[in-house]
Write an enzyme that holds these catalytic residues in place. Sequence first.
Site, short mmCIF file in Angstrom:
data_model
loop_
_atom_site.label_atom_id
_atom_site.label_comp_id
_atom_site.label_asym_id
_atom_site.label_seq_id
_atom_site.Cartn_x
_atom_site.Cartn_y
_atom_site.Cartn_z
N TYR A 180 -2.35 -0.21 10.15
CA TYR A 180 -2.27 -0.59 8.78
C TYR A 180 -0.93 -0.49 7.97
O TYR A 180 -0.24 -1.08 7.32
CB TYR A 180 -3.66 -0.28 7.98
CG TYR A 180 -3.73 -0.61 6.62
CD1 TYR A 180 -4.15 -1.81 6.11
CD2 TYR A 180 -3.30 0.35 5.55
CE1 TYR A 180 -4.25 -2.32 4.89
CE2 TYR A 180 -3.58 0.11 4.31
CZ TYR A 180 -3.99 -1.23 4.08
OH TYR A 180 -3.85 -1.52 2.69
N SER A 184 0.86 -1.17 -0.11
CA SER A 184 0.09 -0.07 -0.06
C SER A 184 0.95 1.26 -0.01
O SER A 184 1.97 1.25 0.61
CB SER A 184 -0.89 -0.02 1.34
OG SER A 184 -1.68 1.30 1.29
#
Length: 262
Positions: free
Chosen positions: A165, A152
């Site tokens: 995350y 990501s």
Amino acid sequence: MKSGTAPVCLITGASSGIGAASALRFARAGYAVALGNFDASTRAAAESVAGECRALGADTLIVDADVSRDAGCHAAIAAVRERFGRLDALVNSAGTTRVVAHDAFEQLDADEFERVYRVNTIGLYQMTRAALPLLRDSASDGCSTSVVNISSLAAINGTGSSLAYAASKGAVNTMTLSLARSLAPRVRVNAIAPGMVDDGLLQHVLDASRYAAVIDRMTTAAPLKRVSRPAEIADIAWFLCHAPGITGQVIAAENGLLLNNG
């Protein structure tokens, strides 16, 4: 890869988003595909993706793949070996998150870190480790097999749905480098770091109005004035599996958002 039979790709988190798009991309390219289904809640969606893959002519298998369980990873690989006898590509797309503001420290505890890491980081490692014997066996004639990790943009710039995350995906990037070095020359390992992806993971953890607001904000912020679609990330995954000189790379696909850091 070995010649004579269709190549095989296993995609974790294949019931939706980037995982589903990757399954379809490899199916269109003539691969047999194994769809990793996380749990019963995603089974119907996985069956739908499997139907689309079969309609494209791909030999398709759904495997139970709760990547947070090491035994589940080994069972998934055993099912792939029994059905196909080989594995040429692994796309680690399974992921989880919750939305917690990065400065809301009292809302983010150790349990949430462990939950996110168990899937996003440890699960990715466990599935790759379980797949290694089959990946190595399938590599031959100077042609390597491939692992693609879905990371990501959050791993690069410390943004994203939560601090946990972002940290989990930062660990994925570091692991990608270590694995690429350790598994060469028979297995190549790369990662993709998408920015905002419409119909991606975030859509499953936000209500419709909040999700639409995020899409609008990210579209405005991106120099290219757009967000990505899962199929675009799937195309990059397919490319990386067919790029014999590329390993240990993290490919950012973020519509120019990193340019804003300057």
